[in-house]
Scaffold this motif. Structure first.
Motif, mmCIF file in Angstrom:
data_model
loop_
_atom_site.group_PDB
_atom_site.id
_atom_site.type_symbol
_atom_site.label_atom_id
_atom_site.label_comp_id
_atom_site.label_asym_id
_atom_site.label_seq_id
_atom_site.Cartn_x
_atom_site.Cartn_y
_atom_site.Cartn_z
ATOM 1 N N UNK A 1 -5.508 1.780 -5.298
ATOM 2 C CA UNK A 1 -5.216 1.990 -3.874
ATOM 3 C C UNK A 1 -6.364 1.551 -2.969
ATOM 4 N N UNK A 2 -6.996 0.419 -3.271
ATOM 5 C CA UNK A 2 -8.072 -0.046 -2.403
ATOM 6 C C UNK A 2 -7.805 -1.477 -1.962
ATOM 7 N N UNK A 3 -8.285 -1.816 -0.789
ATOM 8 C CA UNK A 3 -8.186 -3.190 -0.325
ATOM 9 C C UNK A 3 -9.198 -4.054 -1.072
ATOM 10 N N UNK A 4 -9.085 -5.342 -0.897
ATOM 11 C CA UNK A 4 -10.016 -6.263 -1.533
ATOM 12 C C UNK A 4 -9.380 -7.012 -2.682
ATOM 13 N N UNK A 5 -10.077 -8.050 -3.135
ATOM 14 C CA UNK A 5 -9.580 -8.892 -4.217
ATOM 15 C C UNK A 5 -9.596 -8.144 -5.540
ATOM 16 N N UNK A 6 -8.700 -8.532 -6.440
ATOM 17 C CA UNK A 6 -8.659 -7.939 -7.773
ATOM 18 C C UNK A 6 -10.037 -8.094 -8.419
ATOM 19 N N UNK B 1 1.891 -12.481 -5.206
ATOM 20 C CA UNK B 1 2.620 -12.048 -6.400
ATOM 21 C C UNK B 1 1.711 -12.109 -7.624
ATOM 22 N N UNK B 2 0.867 -13.124 -7.680
ATOM 23 C CA UNK B 2 -0.010 -13.271 -8.844
ATOM 24 C C UNK B 2 -1.040 -12.149 -8.926
ATOM 25 N N UNK B 3 -1.385 -11.550 -7.783
ATOM 26 C CA UNK B 3 -2.328 -10.429 -7.807
ATOM 27 C C UNK B 3 -1.670 -9.173 -8.374
ATOM 28 N N UNK B 4 -0.393 -8.976 -8.105
ATOM 29 C CA UNK B 4 0.310 -7.830 -8.696
ATOM 30 C C UNK B 4 0.334 -7.978 -10.212
ATOM 31 N N UNK B 5 0.588 -9.206 -10.664
ATOM 32 C CA UNK B 5 0.597 -9.473 -12.101
ATOM 33 C C UNK B 5 -0.791 -9.247 -12.702
ATOM 34 N N UNK B 6 -1.811 -9.734 -12.016
ATOM 35 C CA UNK B 6 -3.183 -9.574 -12.521
ATOM 36 C C UNK B 6 -3.563 -8.104 -12.616
ATOM 37 N N UNK C 1 -6.402 -3.653 -5.053
ATOM 38 C CA UNK C 1 -5.037 -4.043 -5.394
ATOM 39 C C UNK C 1 -4.734 -5.468 -4.959
ATOM 40 N N UNK C 2 -5.468 -5.968 -3.963
ATOM 41 C CA UNK C 2 -5.244 -7.325 -3.495
ATOM 42 C C UNK C 2 -4.416 -7.437 -2.235
ATOM 43 N N UNK C 3 -3.918 -6.304 -1.723
ATOM 44 C CA UNK C 3 -3.124 -6.413 -0.496
ATOM 45 C C UNK C 3 -4.003 -6.746 0.706
ATOM 46 N N UNK D 1 0.867 -1.174 0.000
ATOM 47 C CA UNK D 1 0.000 0.000 0.000
ATOM 48 C C UNK D 1 0.910 1.233 0.000
ATOM 49 N N UNK D 2 1.351 1.760 -1.135
ATOM 50 C CA UNK D 2 0.726 1.582 -2.416
ATOM 51 C C UNK D 2 1.769 1.271 -3.485
ATOM 52 N N UNK D 3 2.882 0.640 -3.080
ATOM 53 C CA UNK D 3 3.947 0.402 -4.042
ATOM 54 C C UNK D 3 3.629 -0.741 -4.992
ATOM 55 N N UNK D 4 2.635 -1.553 -4.656
ATOM 56 C CA UNK D 4 2.164 -2.527 -5.636
ATOM 57 C C UNK D 4 1.572 -1.788 -6.831
ATOM 58 N N UNK D 5 0.798 -0.750 -6.556
ATOM 59 C CA UNK D 5 0.221 0.051 -7.633
ATOM 60 C C UNK D 5 1.289 0.733 -8.468
ATOM 61 N N UNK D 6 2.328 1.255 -7.814
ATOM 62 C CA UNK D 6 3.408 1.918 -8.558
ATOM 63 C C UNK D 6 4.143 0.938 -9.455
ATOM 64 N N UNK D 7 4.439 -0.257 -8.945
ATOM 65 C CA UNK D 7 5.123 -1.269 -9.747
ATOM 66 C C UNK D 7 4.284 -1.669 -10.950
ATOM 67 N N UNK D 8 2.982 -1.771 -10.739
ATOM 68 C CA UNK D 8 2.058 -2.124 -11.825
ATOM 69 C C UNK D 8 2.096 -1.065 -12.926
ATOM 70 N N UNK D 9 2.061 0.194 -12.559
ATOM 71 C CA UNK D 9 2.084 1.263 -13.555
ATOM 72 C C UNK D 9 3.386 1.251 -14.340
ATOM 73 N N UNK D 10 4.487 1.046 -13.672
ATOM 74 C CA UNK D 10 5.777 1.016 -14.359
ATOM 75 C C UNK D 10 5.842 -0.145 -15.349
ATOM 76 N N UNK D 11 5.398 -1.312 -14.919
ATOM 77 C CA UNK D 11 5.422 -2.473 -15.815
ATOM 78 C C UNK D 11 4.467 -2.295 -16.982
#
Length: 382
Positions: free
Chosen positions: A167-172, A358-363, A344-346, A110-120
């Motif tokens: 930037x929200x909790x909960x499943x993808x 890890x699979x949620x970041x990819x999704x 985001x899945x966190x 929260x919230x670097x998963x989102x940042x990594x997703x945007x970069x990828x």
């Protein structure tokens, strides 16, 4: 195509850059470099002077390409700060597929998963030369300190037709289509001091006045859209039981999806305070201000429809919900950019047990690309 190893590696890299809220200078430098290398124009606003945080907000813009020129302009937003304890994070991927810290700190998904997703996602757009609309990435400071970065940002920076906060909790698949506004409330009761053993009748206890006021308030869950809470209650001097306390300060809040309900709740709290003070011969100072506005979209709103179609593209089940908390999406909606907040899945954020698959970041990265594709298709159809 999303490269999982590269994406997870970048996430691991980002969470190891210390960025506790108010101290965003290091992560801001890293992000400026990364987004610039991807071909975006990176600018920093002047909010640092207003907030006192380690950096300003970053506004990163990628011009439209090909068929995307006729598509709606998209904004994606994440925040660069984390809660405490967020220094010296040591992430590790477990055999169960979850990424965790070593347990002494948060993870920072929260919230670097989102940042990594945007970069990828942006890297894939560049490497595969995909058509895309104008993309604006807004990375805020101080989200964890009460949305101070987005609230200090001048709306002139925003140039988008639709917005997505990652930037929200909960499943993808989760789409926060509504979130409440919040009024911050500060209440000061002033009574009259006296010796508690010699002449207590000459005093007016601010503690008693404040207690009576709180007892008159409707707090907690008011209705399906409204809540209220007293967060702190303090006054007097520790150990000084022989003095009638003459000052008490309360900090409180009220939230609602409906502005009229919010105003009525705040006024009812004000009335309770003023009545209690008048009854007992005390005075009351009641101050409140709006921290951020609410937003609410119907399931057939264009932004919700586009998001659902994008989720379907990647096999994710769309689920709309109303959030009970605020985010930068509230602020940007208030500035006129229709913005939903995506899950985001966190899990267990703001604790040392925080984790993310890890699979949620990819999704989520796949969702980002699907949103781009849907926007391009929407523009082509128009």
């Amino acid at each position: 195509m999303i490269q999982q190893e590269r994406l997870i590696g970048e996430f691991m890299e980002l969470v190891q850059v210390d960025s506790e809220t108010k101290h965003e200078e290091k992560i801001a430098q890293v992000l400026r470099m990364k987004f610039t290398e991807l071909g975006l124009l990176v600018q920093e606003d002047d909010s640092k002077e207003k907030t006192g945080h380690g950096a300003g907000n970053l506004i990163c813009t990628l011009p439209a390409k090909g068929k995307g020129a006729s598509a709606p302009k998209l904004m994606f937003t994440c925040h660069m700060d984390t809660v405490l304890p967020g220094n010296g994070i040591k992430p590790a991927l477990g055999e169960d597929g979850y990424i965790r810290s070593d347990g002494t700190t948060i993870l920072g998904s929260d919230d670097k998963a989102g940042l990594a997703v945007l970069l990828e996602g942006l890297r894939v757009l560049r490497d595969e030369e995909r058509d895309h609309p104008q993309i604006q990435v807004v990375i805020t400071v101080g989200e964890e300190s009460g949305l101070v970065g987005s609230r200090a940002m001048d709306p002139k920076w925003l140039d988008a037709d639709l917005g997505f906060a990652l930037d929200s909790n909960g499943a993808i698949g989760g789409i926060a289509v509504a979130a409440p506004s919040q009024q911050k409330i500060f209440i000061t009761f002033s009574g009259r001091s006296a010796h508690a053993g010699v002449n207590p009748e000459d005093g007016v206890s601010a503690i008693t006045v404040a207690s009576r006021a709180v007892s008159k308030m409707n707090l907690g869950r008011i209705d399906r859209e409204t809540t209220a809470n007293i967060g702190s209650f303090y006054g007097g001097t520790a150990g000084s039981t022989n003095i009638v306390c003459d000052k008490v300060v309360l900090e409180a809040e009220a939230r609602s999806l409906d502005s009229d309900k919010l105003n009525r709740q705040v006024e009812s709290m004000r009335t309770a305070c003023e009545a209690a003070a008048a009854e007992m011969g005390a005075t009351c100072e009641f101050r409140s201000h709006l921290l951020y506005p609410s937003f609410k979209f119907s399931d057939d709103a264009p932004i919700v429809g586009l998001t659902k179609r994008a989720l379907a593209r990647v096999g994710a089940v769309a689920k709309t919900f109303h959030s009970g908390g605020g985010s930068d999406a509230n602020v940007f909606n208030g500035h006129g950019v229709p913005t939903v907040n995506l899950s985001v899945g966190y899990e267990d954020i703001h604790t040392t047990k925080e984790r993310i698959k890890a699979e949620d970041i990819v999704k989520l990265a796949e969702v980002f690309l699907a949103l781009i594709e849907e926007a391009v298709q929407t523009g082509s159809a128009d």
